[in-house]
Design an enzyme around this catalytic site. Structure first.
Site, PDB file in Angstrom:
ATOM      1  N   SER A   1       0.875  -1.191  -0.001  1.00  0.00           N
ATOM      2  CA  SER A   1      -0.039   0.004   0.040  1.00  0.00           C
ATOM      3  C   SER A   1       0.839   1.269   0.009  1.00  0.00           C
ATOM      4  O   SER A   1       1.954   1.095   0.439  1.00  0.00           O
ATOM      5  CB  SER A   1      -1.030  -0.048   1.171  1.00  0.00           C
ATOM      6  OG  SER A   1      -0.285   0.606   2.313  1.00  0.00           O
ATOM      7  N   LYS A   2       0.402   2.284  -0.656  1.00  0.00           N
ATOM      8  CA  LYS A   2       1.178   3.502  -0.821  1.00  0.00           C
ATOM      9  C   LYS A   2       1.320   4.208   0.674  1.00  0.00           C
ATOM     10  O   LYS A   2       2.397   4.742   0.828  1.00  0.00           O
ATOM     11  CB  LYS A   2       0.117   4.447  -1.604  1.00  0.00           C
ATOM     12  CG  LYS A   2       0.495   4.390  -3.128  1.00  0.00           C
ATOM     13  CD  LYS A   2      -0.128   5.486  -3.915  1.00  0.00           C
ATOM     14  CE  LYS A   2       0.018   5.265  -5.233  1.00  0.00           C
ATOM     15  NZ  LYS A   2      -1.210   5.388  -5.904  1.00  0.00           N
ATOM     16  N   ARG A   3       0.359   3.715   1.281  1.00  0.00           N
ATOM     17  CA  ARG A   3       0.539   4.388   2.884  1.00  0.00           C
ATOM     18  C   ARG A   3       1.651   3.800   3.813  1.00  0.00           C
ATOM     19  O   ARG A   3       2.183   4.347   4.256  1.00  0.00           O
ATOM     20  CB  ARG A   3      -0.786   4.516   3.597  1.00  0.00           C
ATOM     21  CG  ARG A   3      -1.841   5.656   3.119  1.00  0.00           C
ATOM     22  CD  ARG A   3      -3.046   5.700   3.827  1.00  0.00           C
ATOM     23  NE  ARG A   3      -2.777   5.586   5.240  1.00  0.00           N
ATOM     24  CZ  ARG A   3      -3.600   5.235   6.220  1.00  0.00           C
ATOM     25  NH1 ARG A   3      -4.875   4.456   5.720  1.00  0.00           N
ATOM     26  NH2 ARG A   3      -3.403   4.992   7.297  1.00  0.00           N
ATOM     27  N   HIS A   4       1.589   2.638   3.589  1.00  0.00           N
ATOM     28  CA  HIS A   4       2.728   1.899   4.554  1.00  0.00           C
ATOM     29  C   HIS A   4       3.769   1.296   3.811  1.00  0.00           C
ATOM     30  O   HIS A   4       4.773   0.963   4.517  1.00  0.00           O
ATOM     31  CB  HIS A   4       1.813   0.582   5.063  1.00  0.00           C
ATOM     32  CG  HIS A   4       0.639   1.036   5.902  1.00  0.00           C
ATOM     33  ND1 HIS A   4      -0.657   0.625   5.663  1.00  0.00           N
ATOM     34  CD2 HIS A   4       0.630   1.723   6.987  1.00  0.00           C
ATOM     35  CE1 HIS A   4      -1.450   1.291   6.381  1.00  0.00           C
ATOM     36  NE2 HIS A   4      -0.658   1.795   7.267  1.00  0.00           N
ATOM     37  N   ASN A   5       3.978   1.289   2.447  1.00  0.00           N
ATOM     38  CA  ASN A   5       5.019   0.897   1.851  1.00  0.00           C
ATOM     39  C   ASN A   5       5.663   1.862   0.908  1.00  0.00           C
ATOM     40  O   ASN A   5       4.772   2.661   0.642  1.00  0.00           O
ATOM     41  CB  ASN A   5       4.931  -0.402   1.103  1.00  0.00           C
ATOM     42  CG  ASN A   5       4.067  -1.452   2.180  1.00  0.00           C
ATOM     43  OD1 ASN A   5       3.091  -1.704   1.974  1.00  0.00           O
ATOM     44  ND2 ASN A   5       4.815  -2.083   3.031  1.00  0.00           N
TER      45      ASN A   5
END
Ligand code: GLU
Ligand code: ZN
Length: 500
Positions: free
Chosen positions: A256-260
């Site tokens: 995910s863009k948010r976590h990775n």
């Protein structure tokens, strides 16, 4: 495999943001297979979702693909016989297809308002239907009813009339996958704005661009029956399909863009080399025969095989990417390595401080010593920046606890001598842009230390601690050259100024 040759593959990103590793991996697999089998790779921009398109992302996508070294035979930039390659420029094609499908009874206009569709949905849920779908109630409207809706000012979408039965997808990765039409409602093909939905545009373009193999992410497997139905209704030959596995993060969740870190551009700024990223991406969901891990793009072209694509999800492991990047850094031509470092140092605003000079050749000479001192330990080019920053900024303060030796009068006298020695050497070598290279330190420092009754190992240790605040690190020889006379003098002065 006859049915996919002569091979035409496509990479069909939507310009909704920057290129992420999943898209890059799909692009890479397509390009590799095209090169391997002497086929054509097509780039098609799927920009029909007006609400999701982000301006500037087409340029960004193209730049990221180019940075990775992935080239396409046809596409929006270089054209080709099947253009235009932007779906937004093909609207008449989709409108015409929708009209034909309506005429042949495969599609119909639906006048339901969002509120009506929502009410229908809720009614089905209340009746215990778990996956509600459109009832198909506009299928049977007669001419008069349609005219009445139009007079009312209702906008119509065009829906595909799904017949009962099943669609069997012969996927080249997953094998036979069956989809019961019962689960598919009459899906929208053309929105009321006249723009196509993804399924219509993708299916029509794949067929009319003579694509023989659609290789794309697993998440599109459930879209395949709708696309096959459209093509069957049009009497168009469908491509073969190969759905490549999902990419998971280290915690085995969807990336995910948010976590990775997922953007190709982010990896670029982290100092990952394009050839390392390409090598790494190739192994996400595919492996060649044997144990070998390092492959150039050209070598991948030699061994890439559709049959070796995995079904199971791939796991993105940043540590492995960094490991791989280090292997590529070590193998870079020396001049290229130095050039990239200079670029990174310049980008970080460090060059002025480090080289005392605005010349590229001085910067390259400095980077060359830097490679000798720290090159082997770097996993990425960006790793060099904090090291260089520390060399430039740090004015170490002697730690009283570790400076039992440093605090003695002998050590202070010795450090004063080292300072004079450096000043003298710098004067002799003034023409060398401040770089103190190849000083005979291993002879001179112990000799100076001996004058003050110090051991050989103290000779090095005291100087290193005074210069860096640490007991271990790069060889002094290289450290002297990297710091230059002015910084060495300044740091020795600072050490000597400390009162104990
Ligand atoms: N535009 C779609 C996407 O970005 C492409 C799907 C396909 O390859 O058919 O996911
Ligand atoms: Zn309707």
């Amino acid at each position: 495999m006859d049915s996919i040759t002569p091979l035409r593959v496509r990479f069909a990103p939507s310009p909704t943001g920057s290129l992420h590793v999943g898209g890059a991996r799909t692009a890479l697999f397509n390009v590799l297979l095209a090169r391997r089998l002497g086929g054509k790779a097509v780039l098609r921009l799927e920009d029909t979702d007006e609400t999701r398109s982000v301006s500037g992302s087409e340029e960004g996508l193209l730049a990221d693909l180019a940075w990775l070294g992935l080239t396409f035979d046809e596409g929006p930039a270089n054209g080709g016989p099947y253009g235009p390659y932007r779906q937004s420029e093909r609207l008449p094609v989709y409108a015409d297809i929708a009209r034909r499908l309506i005429e042949t009874g495969h599609a119909y206009r639906c006048y339901c308002t969002p509120a009506e569709l929502d009410a229908e949905r809720r009614r089905q849920l209340a009746e215990g239907i778990k996956a509600p779908r459109y009832s198909g109630r506009c299928r049977t409207l007669d001419e008069a009813a349609r005219a009445a809706f139009t007079r009312e000012g209702r906008a119509a979408v065009v829906r595909f009339a799904v017949e009962p039965g099943e669609t069997v997808v012969q996927d080249l990765v997953h094998g036979e996958v069956r989809f019961d039409h019962h689960h598919l409602g009459d899906f929208v093909m053309l929105k009321s704005s006249g723009w196509p939905t993804y399924n219509l545009a993708a299916a029509v373009d794949d067929a009319t661009m003579d694509i023989t193999l659609v290789m794309r992410a697993d998440e599109h497997l459930p879209n395949t029956p709708a696309q096959l139905m459209i093509l069957a209704a049009l009497g168009l030959r469908p491509p073969r399909y190969a759905h490549v596995p999902l990419i998971l993060n280290a915690e085995h969740q969807k990336l995910s863009k948010r976590h990775n870190t997922v953007g190709v551009g982010e990896f670029r700024t982290q100092g990952i080399l394009p050839q390392a990223l390409v090598n790494y991406l190739a192994f996400l969901g595919w492996t060649p025969e044997g144990e070998r891990q390092l492959y150039t793009f050209e070598e991948l072209v030699q061994v890439f095989e559709l049959e070796r694509i995995h079904r199971a999800p791939a796991v993105f492991d940043e540590r492995r990417l960094r490991w791989m990047n280090r292997q590529y850094l070590q193998r870079l031509p020396r001049a290229e390595f130095e050039g990239l470092l200079v670029e990174a140092f310049r980008g970080a605003g460090l060059l002025k401080e480090l080289v005392d000079e605005d010349s590229q050749s001085a910067a390259l000479a400095w980077a060359s010593i830097f490679v000798d001192a720290f090159g082997e330990g770097l996993e990425t080019i960006a790793d060099a920046v904090p090291i260089a920053r520390e060399l430039g900024n740090r004015v170490p303060v002697l730690d009283a606890a570790q400076s039992g030796v440093e605090s003695s009068a002998e050590v202070r006298a010795y450090l004063r001598d080292v300072r004079d020695y450096v000043t003298g050497m710098a004067a002799k070598r003034a023409n060398e842009a401040g770089l103190l290279r190849d000083l005979p330190l291993s002879v001179d420092l112990p000799a100076l230390a001996a004058r003050h009754g110090l051991e050989k190992r103290d000779a090095y240790r005291c100087v290193r601690v005074a210069l860096t605040g640490q007991e271990h690190g790069a060889p002094l020889q290289l450290l002297f050259a990297l710091l230059g006379a002015a910084k060495i003098e300044e740091r020795l002065d600072a050490a000597l100024a400390i009162r104990h």
